[in-house]
Scaffold this motif. Structure first.
Motif, PDB file in Angstrom:
ATOM      1  N   LYS A  47      -7.973   3.616  -6.144  1.00 30.58           N
ATOM      2  CA  LYS A  47      -7.590   2.434  -6.922  1.00 30.58           C
ATOM      3  C   LYS A  47      -6.205   2.589  -7.550  1.00 30.58           C
ATOM      4  O   LYS A  47      -5.505   1.606  -7.777  1.00 30.58           O
ATOM      5  CB  LYS A  47      -8.627   2.157  -8.017  1.00 30.58           C
ATOM      6  CG  LYS A  47      -9.944   1.619  -7.495  1.00 30.58           C
ATOM      7  CD  LYS A  47     -10.789   1.007  -8.597  1.00 30.58           C
ATOM      8  CE  LYS A  47     -11.254   2.024  -9.585  1.00 30.58           C
ATOM      9  NZ  LYS A  47     -12.164   1.418 -10.602  1.00 30.58           N
ATOM     10  N   LYS A  48      -5.814   3.824  -7.820  1.00 27.90           N
ATOM     11  CA  LYS A  48      -4.529   4.076  -8.462  1.00 27.90           C
ATOM     12  C   LYS A  48      -3.350   3.684  -7.564  1.00 27.90           C
ATOM     13  O   LYS A  48      -2.224   3.501  -8.046  1.00 27.90           O
ATOM     14  CB  LYS A  48      -4.436   5.560  -8.837  1.00 27.90           C
ATOM     15  CG  LYS A  48      -3.284   5.909  -9.778  1.00 27.90           C
ATOM     16  CD  LYS A  48      -3.377   7.359 -10.223  1.00 27.90           C
ATOM     17  CE  LYS A  48      -2.219   7.699 -11.146  1.00 27.90           C
ATOM     18  NZ  LYS A  48      -0.920   7.664 -10.477  1.00 27.90           N
TER      19      LYS A  48
ATOM     20  N   THR B 146      -2.602   0.926  -6.334  1.00 26.72           N
ATOM     21  CA  THR B 146      -2.038  -0.382  -6.690  1.00 26.72           C
ATOM     22  C   THR B 146      -0.951  -0.240  -7.752  1.00 26.72           C
ATOM     23  O   THR B 146       0.106  -0.864  -7.654  1.00 26.72           O
ATOM     24  CB  THR B 146      -3.143  -1.329  -7.192  1.00 26.72           C
ATOM     25  OG1 THR B 146      -3.851  -0.700  -8.264  1.00 26.72           O
ATOM     26  CG2 THR B 146      -4.129  -1.667  -6.090  1.00 26.72           C
TER      27      THR B 146
ATOM     28  N   PHE C 169     -12.891   7.182  -5.638  1.00 28.46           N
ATOM     29  CA  PHE C 169     -12.548   5.761  -5.721  1.00 28.46           C
ATOM     30  C   PHE C 169     -11.493   5.520  -6.791  1.00 28.46           C
ATOM     31  O   PHE C 169     -10.605   4.678  -6.644  1.00 28.46           O
ATOM     32  CB  PHE C 169     -13.806   4.935  -6.004  1.00 28.46           C
ATOM     33  CG  PHE C 169     -13.606   3.446  -5.897  1.00 28.46           C
ATOM     34  CD1 PHE C 169     -12.868   2.892  -4.858  1.00 28.46           C
ATOM     35  CD2 PHE C 169     -14.145   2.587  -6.845  1.00 28.46           C
ATOM     36  CE1 PHE C 169     -12.671   1.520  -4.762  1.00 28.46           C
ATOM     37  CE2 PHE C 169     -13.958   1.223  -6.758  1.00 28.46           C
ATOM     38  CZ  PHE C 169     -13.213   0.685  -5.711  1.00 28.46           C
ATOM     39  N   ARG C 170     -11.568   6.283  -7.892  1.00 31.63           N
ATOM     40  CA  ARG C 170     -10.557   6.174  -8.944  1.00 31.63           C
ATOM     41  C   ARG C 170      -9.183   6.532  -8.397  1.00 31.63           C
ATOM     42  O   ARG C 170      -8.173   5.872  -8.710  1.00 31.63           O
ATOM     43  CB  ARG C 170     -10.908   7.092 -10.111  1.00 31.63           C
ATOM     44  CG  ARG C 170      -9.955   6.977 -11.303  1.00 31.63           C
ATOM     45  CD  ARG C 170     -10.209   8.051 -12.331  1.00 31.63           C
ATOM     46  NE  ARG C 170      -9.826   9.367 -11.828  1.00 31.63           N
ATOM     47  CZ  ARG C 170      -8.564   9.808 -11.789  1.00 31.63           C
ATOM     48  NH1 ARG C 170      -7.579   9.035 -12.206  1.00 31.63           N
ATOM     49  NH2 ARG C 170      -8.306  11.004 -11.326  1.00 31.63           N
TER      50      ARG C 170
ATOM     51  N   ASP D  96       0.807  -1.225   0.000  1.00 33.80           N
ATOM     52  CA  ASP D  96       0.000   0.000   0.000  1.00 33.80           C
ATOM     53  C   ASP D  96       0.837   1.270   0.000  1.00 33.80           C
ATOM     54  O   ASP D  96       0.306   2.353   0.258  1.00 33.80           O
ATOM     55  CB  ASP D  96      -0.927   0.017   1.222  1.00 33.80           C
ATOM     56  CG  ASP D  96      -2.256  -0.685   0.973  1.00 33.80           C
ATOM     57  OD1 ASP D  96      -2.570  -0.975  -0.196  1.00 33.80           O
ATOM     58  OD2 ASP D  96      -2.979  -0.950   1.951  1.00 33.80           O
TER      59      ASP D  96
ATOM     60  N   LYS E 196      -0.265   4.580  -1.535  1.00 34.74           N
ATOM     61  CA  LYS E 196      -1.287   5.448  -0.938  1.00 34.74           C
ATOM     62  C   LYS E 196      -0.712   6.799  -0.510  1.00 34.74           C
ATOM     63  O   LYS E 196      -1.470   7.716  -0.195  1.00 34.74           O
ATOM     64  CB  LYS E 196      -1.942   4.751   0.260  1.00 34.74           C
ATOM     65  CG  LYS E 196      -2.941   3.687  -0.147  1.00 34.74           C
ATOM     66  CD  LYS E 196      -3.707   3.136   1.048  1.00 34.74           C
ATOM     67  CE  LYS E 196      -4.774   2.150   0.600  1.00 34.74           C
ATOM     68  NZ  LYS E 196      -5.516   1.568   1.745  1.00 34.74           N
TER      69      LYS E 196
ATOM     70  N   HIS F 160      -5.685  -6.370  -4.977  1.00 37.70           N
ATOM     71  CA  HIS F 160      -7.134  -6.092  -5.061  1.00 37.70           C
ATOM     72  C   HIS F 160      -7.791  -6.800  -6.236  1.00 37.70           C
ATOM     73  O   HIS F 160      -8.951  -6.534  -6.547  1.00 37.70           O
ATOM     74  CB  HIS F 160      -7.383  -4.577  -5.166  1.00 37.70           C
ATOM     75  CG  HIS F 160      -7.324  -3.866  -3.852  1.00 37.70           C
ATOM     76  ND1 HIS F 160      -8.255  -4.052  -2.849  1.00 37.70           N
ATOM     77  CD2 HIS F 160      -6.424  -2.970  -3.372  1.00 37.70           C
ATOM     78  CE1 HIS F 160      -7.936  -3.292  -1.815  1.00 37.70           C
ATOM     79  NE2 HIS F 160      -6.825  -2.637  -2.099  1.00 37.70           N
ATOM     80  N   GLU F 161      -7.073  -7.693  -6.897  1.00 39.98           N
ATOM     81  CA  GLU F 161      -7.681  -8.499  -7.958  1.00 39.98           C
ATOM     82  C   GLU F 161      -8.508  -9.628  -7.325  1.00 39.98           C
ATOM     83  O   GLU F 161      -8.230 -10.060  -6.211  1.00 39.98           O
ATOM     84  CB  GLU F 161      -6.609  -9.086  -8.880  1.00 39.98           C
ATOM     85  CG  GLU F 161      -5.736  -8.057  -9.594  1.00 39.98           C
ATOM     86  CD  GLU F 161      -6.462  -7.304 -10.706  1.00 39.98           C
ATOM     87  OE1 GLU F 161      -7.682  -7.531 -10.901  1.00 39.98           O
ATOM     88  OE2 GLU F 161      -5.810  -6.483 -11.377  1.00 39.98           O
TER      89      GLU F 161
ATOM     90  N   GLY G 177     -12.070  -7.420  -9.593  1.00 38.19           N
ATOM     91  CA  GLY G 177     -11.108  -6.599  -8.854  1.00 38.19           C
ATOM     92  C   GLY G 177     -10.455  -5.539  -9.730  1.00 38.19           C
ATOM     93  O   GLY G 177     -10.859  -5.294 -10.861  1.00 38.19           O
ATOM     94  N   TYR G 178      -9.424  -4.923  -9.170  1.00 42.36           N
ATOM     95  CA  TYR G 178      -8.701  -3.879  -9.913  1.00 42.36           C
ATOM     96  C   TYR G 178      -7.209  -3.985  -9.574  1.00 42.36           C
ATOM     97  O   TYR G 178      -6.844  -4.648  -8.618  1.00 42.36           O
ATOM     98  CB  TYR G 178      -9.260  -2.486  -9.563  1.00 42.36           C
ATOM     99  CG  TYR G 178      -9.122  -2.049  -8.109  1.00 42.36           C
ATOM    100  CD1 TYR G 178      -7.949  -1.438  -7.638  1.00 42.36           C
ATOM    101  CD2 TYR G 178     -10.161  -2.243  -7.194  1.00 42.36           C
ATOM    102  CE1 TYR G 178      -7.825  -1.043  -6.317  1.00 42.36           C
ATOM    103  CE2 TYR G 178     -10.043  -1.842  -5.870  1.00 42.36           C
ATOM    104  CZ  TYR G 178      -8.874  -1.241  -5.433  1.00 42.36           C
ATOM    105  OH  TYR G 178      -8.750  -0.832  -4.127  1.00 42.36           O
ATOM    106  N   PRO G 179      -6.311  -3.411 -10.395  1.00 45.34           N
ATOM    107  CA  PRO G 179      -6.567  -2.422 -11.457  1.00 45.34           C
ATOM    108  C   PRO G 179      -6.843  -3.036 -12.837  1.00 45.34           C
ATOM    109  O   PRO G 179      -7.336  -2.355 -13.724  1.00 45.34           O
ATOM    110  CB  PRO G 179      -5.264  -1.633 -11.503  1.00 45.34           C
ATOM    111  CG  PRO G 179      -4.210  -2.644 -11.132  1.00 45.34           C
ATOM    112  CD  PRO G 179      -4.861  -3.514 -10.095  1.00 45.34           C
TER     113      PRO G 179
END
Length: 301
Positions: A197-198, A200, A193-194, A171, A174, A223-224, A230-232
């Motif tokens: 998510k970035k 990652t 939220f975008r 993380d 962050k 986060h997949e 999941g993302y990214p």
């Protein structure tokens, strides 16, 4: 007196500070270095095989107890006892339940290498912790859960170093998320939220520069989800590395159970039931079952 060198507690000393340990360079001569390593309670540290097979690393326990994880079972060493490594082939894990202080002597210079290897990311993690205390402690807890899971599923030891680094720093990206978004207690809007998510991809970019593509890819995948939600990148099932699937479960477990300033964490039993309800769809069944077994055996939290 000629030949005598005295260091006072007020004298400046080079130091590497991590979220679970610190390392001070006390003295060095020719290639030998003498250091003081302090490991905080309930922490895990690693001794990795050196590139130079002639490197000897000696550890003398000044305070506390060190539990060394070996294939045949853990060995506990107490104050006044010691060990050394020479020609180490696999990473060695040391657990400090109540914290330990070690006199650490290396036959070859290591301090500057370790400072460069970990220093920048540790500093970034510390700065992120000033923005968000949860993130600072979260990486340490996720790493601890990952190690327990790896032991349970018998992940080969040569893969442990990558997951240790990826989980601890997963993380770190962050740091670039705005404070007001990172600490927002209410639901995030789409733009917020975008931005979250970035983290990652930002974490992966930082880790790639420091530790290489393998560690970066593992951290990027935390986060997949197996079903592609999941993302990214929205990757699925076998596209996600085993290490990435381990961190995904450990990360979710801590996110559900850890207290935050604006909400109290769930009990572990409730969090594990939630993981089990999404076993096979979002989370790897092997990993979820390992977490459930660890909890039943009293190894979690």
């Amino acid at each position: 007196m000629e030949g005598l060198f005295i260091q006072k507690s007020t004298d400046p000393q080079a130091e590497i500070i991590q979220n679970d340990s610190s390392l001070k360079l006390l003295a060095h001569h020719d290639e030998m270095e003498i250091m003081l390593q302090t490991v905080r309670p309930d922490s895990v540290v690693w001794i990795a095989p050196g590139e130079d097979p002639s490197l000897m690393e000696f550890y003398y326990i000044l305070q506390g107890e060190a539990s060394i994880a070996l294939p045949e079972g853990n060995v506990t060493l107490c104050e006044g006892e010691s060990f050394y490594v020479l020609g180490l082939k696999e990473p060695l894990r040391i657990y400090a339940e109540n914290g330990i202080k070690l006199l650490y002597i290396a036959s070859k210079p290591l301090f500057d290498y370790l400072y460069g290897y970990l220093g920048d990311l540790n500093e970034l993690l510390i700065q992120t912790g000033k923005k968000d205390k949860f993130t600072y402690d979260h990486g340490k807890r996720v790493m601890k859960y990952c190690l327990k899971i790896c032991e349970k599923i018998k992940l080969p030891s040569e893969r442990l170093e990558n997951i240790v680094l990826a989980s601890l720093f997963h993380d770190v990206g962050k740091f670039f998320v705005p404070d007001e978004v990172l600490n927002k207690p209410s639901k995030l809007n789409d733009e917020e939220f975008r931005l979250v998510k970035k983290h990652t991809t930002d974490s992966a970019q930082l880790l790639k520069l420091k530790f290489g593509q393998v560690v970066a890819s593992i951290a990027k995948q935390h986060h997949e989800r197996l079903d592609g939600t999941g993302y990214p990148d929205g990757i699925t099932a076998d596209e996600i590395t085993l290490e990435g699937r381990i961190i995904a479960v450990a990360d979710s477990l801590d996110a559900m159970t850890a207290d935050r300033p604006y909400i109290k964490g769930k009990p572990f039993e409730e969090a594990i039931k939630e993981l089990q309800s999404q076993k096979g769809s979002k989370y790897d069944p092997l990993i979820v079952d390992a977490v459930a077994e660890l909890y039943e055996e009293g190894q979690l939290p």
